[in-house]
Design a protein around this motif. Structure first.
Motif: not given
Length: 242
Positions: A135, A137, A141, A144, A156, A159, A161, A185, A187, A198, A200
């Motif tokens: 995935i 983003i 990252a 998480m 879900d 994240v 980053s 972020t 997801l 994502p 963000s």
């Protein structure tokens, strides 16, 4: 007039008779010497990966092409079986755990150093994982968190980053100086091991690590970061953004 009759005087030795009492059994906490199972692990999480009600360890193991996720199955007595390795792609770093496809087996999501990708590895229920899916983003990252952020019964990802913004090249060190722009972020999970696009939010200038944690009572994700600093490696008081 009052008269008092005194009895014979007791000797000092009789008055100082010692009294012995039994002592309770006491256990002094202590640890045995360390036992090394795997070298150079970057991040460690604790979970039951083979559903035997014993706690296991999962670690990210470095390696540029490829790295791996290692699981050490617990024996319930503080010892672990030899590491089970599953390929995890380029330079795995951060790691988080959850049952993302609802099959009762724990899965992992891995973040990679130097890339903008996450990898989802679905658990087989025995400490190993199936082939990974990636995935993107759009930023690197650093941490998480897992939770059901839209209350649909599916797990879900939150994240933390960043992206490094170069500002000036230093010929003496051969490195770029600059700062990090942080991102928060989310997801949303689909319940089958995949995630939606994502979403963000920019956090502005931050330190290197943007951490993500879950508020248990609110179900919200909380992102924290180091304050902006002139160069990319330093420590400073923390700030919070939601």
């Amino acid at each position: 007039m009052l008269f008092f009759k005194s009895g014979p005087k007791k000797s000092r030795r009789m008055l100082a008779r010692p009294r012995l009492e039994p002592l309770e059994d006491r256990v002094v906490p202590a640890f045995f010497g360390p036992v090394s199972y795997v070298a150079d692990a970057r991040e460690v999480v604790v979970a039951d990966f083979n559903s035997d009600n014993l706690q296991d360890l999962a670690v990210t193991l470095p390696g540029w092409v490829p790295g791996s996720v290692g699981v050490l199955l617990g024996n319930g007595d503080g010892t672990f079986d030899p590491v089970i390795r599953s390929t995890a792609g380029y330079s795995p770093r951060a790691l988080t755990v959850g049952d993302f496809n609802g099959d009762g087996d724990l899965d992992v999501v891995v973040a990679h150093q130097g890339t903008y990708d996450l990898s989802v590895l679905l658990g087989n229920g025995d400490g190993s994982f199936s082939a990974l899916s990636a995935i993107s983003i759009g930023s690197e990252a650093t941490a998480m968190a897992v939770g059901d952020f839209n209350v649909d019964g599916k797990l879900d990802l939150g994240v933390g980053s960043n992206i490094f913004i170069p500002e000036e090249y230093d010929p003496e060190t051969g490195q770029w100086l600059g700062h990090y722009e942080g991102f928060a972020t989310v997801l949303l999970g689909r319940g089958d091991g995949s995630f939606g696009a994502p979403a963000s939010t920019a956090l502005g200038q931050v330190g290197y690590h943007v951490r993500a944690s879950v508020g248990i009572t609110t179900g919200m994700v909380i992102w924290t970061s180091l304050r902006p600093i002139p160069c990319c490696w330093a420590t400073a008081p923390a700030i919070s953004r939601t």
